[in-house]
Write a protein that holds these residues in place. Sequence first.
Motif, PDB file in Angstrom:
ATOM      1  N   ALA A 104       1.126  -1.068   0.233  1.00  0.00           N
ATOM      2  CA  ALA A 104      -0.174   0.270  -0.462  1.00  0.00           C
ATOM      3  C   ALA A 104       0.967   1.411  -0.299  1.00  0.00           C
ATOM      4  N   ALA A 105       2.346   1.711   0.840  1.00  0.00           N
ATOM      5  CA  ALA A 105       2.576   2.201   0.638  1.00  0.00           C
ATOM      6  C   ALA A 105       3.362   3.171  -0.558  1.00  0.00           C
ATOM      7  N   VAL A 106       4.084   2.029  -1.204  1.00  0.00           N
ATOM      8  CA  VAL A 106       4.810   2.268  -2.325  1.00  0.00           C
ATOM      9  C   VAL A 106       3.772   2.691  -3.409  1.00  0.00           C
ATOM     10  N   THR A 107       2.749   2.304  -3.009  1.00  0.00           N
ATOM     11  CA  THR A 107       1.404   2.861  -4.303  1.00  0.00           C
ATOM     12  C   THR A 107       1.088   4.180  -3.986  1.00  0.00           C
ATOM     13  N   LYS A 108       1.047   4.294  -2.629  1.00  0.00           N
ATOM     14  CA  LYS A 108       0.631   5.934  -2.413  1.00  0.00           C
ATOM     15  C   LYS A 108       1.296   6.831  -2.571  1.00  0.00           C
ATOM     16  N   CYS A 109       2.858   6.283  -1.987  1.00  0.00           N
ATOM     17  CA  CYS A 109       3.695   7.766  -2.173  1.00  0.00           C
ATOM     18  C   CYS A 109       4.829   7.021  -2.336  1.00  0.00           C
ATOM     19  N   LYS A 110       4.349   7.749  -4.399  1.00  0.00           N
ATOM     20  CA  LYS A 110       5.794   6.831  -4.824  1.00  0.00           C
ATOM     21  C   LYS A 110       7.176   7.612  -5.308  1.00  0.00           C
ATOM     22  N   ARG A 111       7.070   8.857  -4.914  1.00  0.00           N
ATOM     23  CA  ARG A 111       8.502   9.516  -5.008  1.00  0.00           C
ATOM     24  C   ARG A 111       8.116  10.682  -4.386  1.00  0.00           C
ATOM     25  N   GLU A 134     -13.945   0.691  -3.002  1.00  0.00           N
ATOM     26  CA  GLU A 134     -15.083   0.696  -1.856  1.00  0.00           C
ATOM     27  C   GLU A 134     -14.509  -0.764  -1.372  1.00  0.00           C
ATOM     28  N   GLU A 135     -14.284  -1.926  -2.399  1.00  0.00           N
ATOM     29  CA  GLU A 135     -14.097  -3.009  -1.950  1.00  0.00           C
ATOM     30  C   GLU A 135     -12.544  -3.966  -0.997  1.00  0.00           C
ATOM     31  N   HIS A 136     -11.668  -2.782  -1.769  1.00  0.00           N
ATOM     32  CA  HIS A 136     -10.091  -2.871  -0.988  1.00  0.00           C
ATOM     33  C   HIS A 136      -9.622  -1.281  -0.284  1.00  0.00           C
ATOM     34  N   LYS A 137     -10.316  -0.479  -0.526  1.00  0.00           N
ATOM     35  CA  LYS A 137      -9.981   0.833   0.549  1.00  0.00           C
ATOM     36  C   LYS A 137      -8.906   1.511  -0.217  1.00  0.00           C
ATOM     37  N   LEU A 138      -8.998   1.668  -1.275  1.00  0.00           N
ATOM     38  CA  LEU A 138      -7.921   2.216  -2.027  1.00  0.00           C
ATOM     39  C   LEU A 138      -8.343   4.117  -2.097  1.00  0.00           C
ATOM     40  N   GLU A 139      -6.984   4.306  -2.329  1.00  0.00           N
ATOM     41  CA  GLU A 139      -7.398   5.941  -0.901  1.00  0.00           C
ATOM     42  C   GLU A 139      -6.753   6.888  -2.802  1.00  0.00           C
ATOM     43  N   ARG A 140      -7.166   8.027  -2.412  1.00  0.00           N
ATOM     44  CA  ARG A 140      -7.279   8.838  -3.967  1.00  0.00           C
ATOM     45  C   ARG A 140      -5.633   9.118  -4.789  1.00  0.00           C
ATOM     46  N   GLU A 141      -4.690   8.829  -3.919  1.00  0.00           N
ATOM     47  CA  GLU A 141      -3.146   8.642  -4.221  1.00  0.00           C
ATOM     48  C   GLU A 141      -3.155   7.473  -4.849  1.00  0.00           C
ATOM     49  N   GLN A 142      -3.915   6.394  -5.172  1.00  0.00           N
ATOM     50  CA  GLN A 142      -3.332   5.336  -6.113  1.00  0.00           C
ATOM     51  C   GLN A 142      -3.965   5.663  -7.070  1.00  0.00           C
ATOM     52  N   LEU A 143      -5.403   6.363  -7.294  1.00  0.00           N
ATOM     53  CA  LEU A 143      -5.752   7.231  -8.762  1.00  0.00           C
ATOM     54  C   LEU A 143      -5.179   7.924  -9.729  1.00  0.00           C
ATOM     55  N   ARG A 144      -5.936   7.463 -11.165  1.00  0.00           N
ATOM     56  CA  ARG A 144      -5.157   8.056 -11.731  1.00  0.00           C
ATOM     57  C   ARG A 144      -5.988   9.946 -11.807  1.00  0.00           C
ATOM     58  N   THR A 145      -5.358  10.802 -12.125  1.00  0.00           N
ATOM     59  CA  THR A 145      -5.896  12.250 -11.636  1.00  0.00           C
ATOM     60  C   THR A 145      -7.411  12.700 -12.567  1.00  0.00           C
ATOM     61  N   ASP A 146      -7.603  11.795 -13.345  1.00  0.00           N
ATOM     62  CA  ASP A 146      -9.121  12.245 -14.155  1.00  0.00           C
ATOM     63  C   ASP A 146      -9.849  11.929 -13.124  1.00  0.00           C
TER      64      ASP A 146
END
Length: 540
Positions: A167-174, A250-262
């Motif tokens: 989760a961490a490496v996909t939310k805060c990549k850089r 909703e199923e995997h509790k993803l956060e906005r940092e893991q989404l494309r901006t569009d």
Amino acid sequence: MEPSGSNISSSSNHTLNSTGGSGPWEITDKARLCRFLCYGSEGDVYTARDEGRVSMDNAEALRSMLQEGRGAEVVEEIKRFLQDGRAVRPGPSFFALAVCSQHTDTNTRQAAFKALKEVCRDPAHLFSFIQYKKELKEGMKCGIWGRGLRRAVSDWYNEQDPMSLAAAVTKCKRREGWSHQDLLRLAHTKPAKDAIALISKYVKKGWKEVQAAYAEKENPEEVVKVLSYLEVVEKVKHSCDETEVVNLIEEHKLEREQLRTDYLKSKQVWRALLKEMPLPSVLRILGKMTSNKILEPGSSETQTICDRIQSEAALKKAKIHPFSILLASENYKRGQGFQGKTKWDPDSSILKALDVAFYKSFMNVEPVGKRFVVAVDVSTSLSSVVPGMSISTAVAAAAITMIFARTEADTQVLVYSEGAVVPCSISADMTLADTTVELVKIPSGSTDCTLPITWATENGKSVDMFIILTNNPLWMFAVSPVESLKKHRQASGANSKLMMCGLTSIGHAIAETDDRGLLSICGFDLGALTVIRNVAQDLI
């Protein structure tokens, strides 16, 4: 009456205390280090909302303690300040740890690297620490990626829970010019677990390489879980189906940092994100969500958010401070952001929920257990605004007063002006509006910021901490505040301290003093309350 002196701090570590000898008011290197770890400066002035980058120029005590061989003590103090919530902002601690990790003393370096995981809890912290090491490289004439750092960074990754790391490496990549790929490569990290090896390959080689390597294998359960999670993140990244994206969030509790901006233009996506979004984040984006019509009057989404804001369990879990709620409420009430063109019509039900939450969140303020005098200067109009906020100085003063009156059993509230000091009865059942009215009852005029101390001394009150709130751009004293405080200490036998809070001040000190019991606050924010708490507990 004359204005106070400029902000000049002596570098001497052997000062006279208020009774004439070396003792509890001496500003030692340890005290200066603790101030630095708290708010990024060794001086006796805390400036609210100052996010300036720290450097060796304001860390003389840190350098001095390291030269004396006290590196292990410094590292323990860094850990303590972050773990116990004593630091206003974490940057100074990352900087100090970076300095320790590059010191010539082997024991200091080892202690710093051993503490890395405890101090740097998430990738953003780790990237900040590495960047400070890079900035220190030239001045300290040393390399960065030696054996000690390579092992510490490798351990940081290897000792993480694999699902948390995924989760961490996909939310805060850089962050700050560094990426996970950079760190894993430069640290020559050898993964200690199969699941960490999978994450390492994903970071360095990408999803296609991972698929090719793991698709046909019989994988351990932990690897399967991480693989499934990363597959979801990749699916969201490339999906063009809004319904699918919403379901995956909703199923995997993803956060906005893991989404494309569009995707962040979609109301349905935001509604899905809001369901699991941490409460502090919700409070920050209430205006944006109202502007985008995601939170509309009378909607189920608005009702759900209002219920969360007012929930005692949610407030307690997030440890929300009443001052944070007040700032969120005032920001929302103004109907526009500080930057950009975002505007909204504040929703009355959200404002009501924030008001309820403000009073409920007092349960999150842990009492210090000291004797306080909170004195409000009403010699000038309290209608001006605290710099960097959408909150008037009158409301700020009332909120600060309420925080101490409601949570500290021994608190005396005073207002003062024109040579007069008037005690106020601020009770626990009073609203913020009632308290604000109570504070502005007496006439305005010239003032003297030492009047509350003199009042306490003359009335036989023993006070541990004076908190003086003023709106005056220049702080006026008939006699030196140091002398006033000295007299009170001698008369009462108390180890009294003074916090001078200039709600509209831009950066000057009470006076030229080497007394550790006097600090100035310029402006005000939530961090100022942390500083006051630290001073009251003799931590800085």
